[in-house]
Design a protein around this motif. Structure first.
Motif, PDB file in Angstrom:
ATOM      1  N   MET A  18     -23.175  58.153  -7.323  1.00 35.07           N
ATOM      2  CA  MET A  18     -21.967  57.685  -6.263  1.00 35.07           C
ATOM      3  C   MET A  18     -22.462  56.422  -5.618  1.00 35.07           C
ATOM      4  N   GLY A  19     -21.762  55.439  -5.481  1.00 34.14           N
ATOM      5  CA  GLY A  19     -22.280  54.371  -4.735  1.00 34.14           C
ATOM      6  C   GLY A  19     -21.028  53.624  -4.032  1.00 34.14           C
ATOM      7  N   LEU A  20     -21.228  52.864  -3.020  1.00 27.01           N
ATOM      8  CA  LEU A  20     -20.383  52.352  -2.312  1.00 27.01           C
ATOM      9  C   LEU A  20     -20.767  50.878  -1.903  1.00 27.01           C
ATOM     10  N   THR A  21     -19.884  49.724  -2.021  1.00 27.65           N
ATOM     11  CA  THR A  21     -20.312  48.374  -1.345  1.00 27.65           C
ATOM     12  C   THR A  21     -18.864  47.847  -0.776  1.00 27.65           C
ATOM     13  N   THR A  22     -19.126  46.796  -0.139  1.00 26.74           N
ATOM     14  CA  THR A  22     -18.012  46.027   0.152  1.00 26.74           C
ATOM     15  C   THR A  22     -18.155  44.506  -0.475  1.00 26.74           C
ATOM     16  N   ASN A  23     -17.061  44.032  -1.043  1.00 23.39           N
ATOM     17  CA  ASN A  23     -17.060  42.780  -1.667  1.00 23.39           C
ATOM     18  C   ASN A  23     -15.978  41.898  -0.925  1.00 23.39           C
ATOM     19  N   VAL A  83     -18.830  41.850 -12.718  1.00 22.78           N
ATOM     20  CA  VAL A  83     -19.013  42.998 -13.489  1.00 22.78           C
ATOM     21  C   VAL A  83     -19.609  44.055 -12.385  1.00 22.78           C
ATOM     22  N   ILE A  84     -18.945  45.196 -12.049  1.00 27.95           N
ATOM     23  CA  ILE A  84     -19.515  46.160 -11.071  1.00 27.95           C
ATOM     24  C   ILE A  84     -20.160  47.112 -11.832  1.00 27.95           C
ATOM     25  N   HIS A  85     -21.366  47.397 -12.188  1.00 29.70           N
ATOM     26  CA  HIS A  85     -22.133  48.511 -12.755  1.00 29.70           C
ATOM     27  C   HIS A  85     -22.310  49.727 -12.082  1.00 29.70           C
ATOM     28  N   PRO A  86     -22.637  50.900 -12.941  1.00 34.95           N
ATOM     29  CA  PRO A  86     -22.984  52.313 -12.187  1.00 34.95           C
ATOM     30  C   PRO A  86     -24.255  51.822 -11.278  1.00 34.95           C
ATOM     31  N   GLY A  87     -24.172  52.443 -10.020  1.00 36.21           N
ATOM     32  CA  GLY A  87     -25.302  52.265  -9.077  1.00 36.21           C
ATOM     33  C   GLY A  87     -24.892  51.000  -8.165  1.00 36.21           C
ATOM     34  N   GLY A  88     -23.739  50.378  -8.331  1.00 30.61           N
ATOM     35  CA  GLY A  88     -23.531  49.257  -7.248  1.00 30.61           C
ATOM     36  C   GLY A  88     -24.033  47.978  -7.873  1.00 30.61           C
ATOM     37  N   GLY A  89     -24.725  47.787  -8.805  1.00 30.76           N
ATOM     38  CA  GLY A  89     -25.445  46.452  -9.513  1.00 30.76           C
ATOM     39  C   GLY A  89     -24.081  45.619  -9.843  1.00 30.76           C
ATOM     40  N   CYS A  90     -24.362  44.294  -9.533  1.00 28.64           N
ATOM     41  CA  CYS A  90     -23.220  43.360  -9.874  1.00 28.64           C
ATOM     42  C   CYS A  90     -23.733  42.150 -10.704  1.00 28.64           C
ATOM     43  N   THR A  91     -23.173  41.881 -11.677  1.00 31.75           N
ATOM     44  CA  THR A  91     -23.399  40.505 -12.527  1.00 31.75           C
ATOM     45  C   THR A  91     -22.307  39.841 -12.733  1.00 31.75           C
ATOM     46  N   SER A  92     -22.573  38.396 -12.923  1.00 33.16           N
ATOM     47  CA  SER A  92     -21.816  37.509 -13.277  1.00 33.16           C
ATOM     48  C   SER A  92     -21.017  37.709 -14.371  1.00 33.16           C
ATOM     49  N   ALA A  93     -19.834  37.700 -14.688  1.00 35.34           N
ATOM     50  CA  ALA A  93     -18.890  37.909 -15.815  1.00 35.34           C
ATOM     51  C   ALA A  93     -19.050  36.741 -16.987  1.00 35.34           C
TER      52      ALA A  93
END
Length: 247
Positions: A1-6, A19-29
């Motif tokens: 489970m993970g939480l972030t604000t964007n 793209v938001i991945h499991p664990g809250g990691g984010c990459t550019s689409a």
């Protein structure tokens, strides 16, 4: 489970896609680069511009257990509630707590996310009760709801239709009719399915022995449990555990 604000744009300008991945990691689409650090705006917060006024609260649950399938299969791809429909103070509390860094904060945020999810789905289903799945409507039935609660509360108990009917104060026939009408299967068939779903999740989420899992879900011997499990899942408990671990 993970939480972030964007924090993203609230203007007609389209913000960069991520793209938001499991664990809250984010990459550019666009190019796949990691933007979590690049866009960091503070504790659990990231975005393309700190001055923008639109904030998204992003929560993720990792993994899909067998016990959650009745819920997931009843939901559309997107559940949307208006601000008026989703009138719960939990969202404001969760938003405020997102910026706090303190001992036990992750556990606190996880529990708040659970409460928010439950409140949201309960509201969504309640507004569409006629379209809601049988297990949701069963909660409001004085007989079937009580029987369902008893089965869930003590899944390992050696239930019989006779005992269950006696506990809820109706005849076996009346219980069977009502239960089947709402849940789609008789009480004992439902109990078997629920036991095996719980067992599948226990095999994946713990290192308990097959014999221990069998006892926890109401099977007297590992053999009877393995036979029932293989009939439903098409593989033995040991093979299921190994397959899920490798996946």
């Amino acid at each position: 489970m993970g939480l972030t604000t964007n924090t993203v744009a609230d203007t007609p300008t389209t913000p960069p896609h991520v793209v938001i991945h499991p664990g809250g990691g984010c990459t550019s689409a666009e190019d796949g680069r990691v933007v979590s650090d690049e866009w960091s705006l503070g504790v659990r917060t990231w975005g393309d511009d700190p001055g923008r006024g639109c904030t998204l609260l992003v929560g993720t649950y990792e993994g899909r257990g067998e016990a959650s399938q009745p819920l997931l299969s009843a939901l559309p791809g997107v559940v949307l509630l208006s601000q008026a429909e989703a009138a719960t103070p939990v969202l404001a509390v969760l938003t405020a707590e997102m910026a706090v860094e303190a001992p036990g904060q992750r556990a606190l945020l996880d529990r708040l996310l659970d409460v928010l999810l439950i409140a949201t789905l309960r509201t969504w289903f309640a507004g569409r009760r006629e379209e809601a799945p049988g297990w949701f409507r069963a909660q409001h039935d004085p007989v079937v709801g009580r029987a369902l609660s008893l089965l869930h509360h003590d899944v390992a108990h050696p239930w019989t239709v006779e005992e269950l009917a006696e506990r809820v104060g109706v005849s076996r026939a009346a219980l069977g009719r009502g239960f089947t009408a709402l849940l789609g299967s008789p009480p004992m068939a439902y109990l078997t399915s629920w036991r095996l779903a719980l067992a599948a999740d226990l095999l994946v989420s713990s290192d308990a022995t097959v014999a221990s899992v069998a006892r926890r879900v109401g099977y007297s011997t590992p053999f009877s449990f393995s036979t029932a499990f293989k009939r439903v899942h098409g593989t033995s408990p040991q093979q299921y555990r190994r397959g899920q671990a490798s996946a």
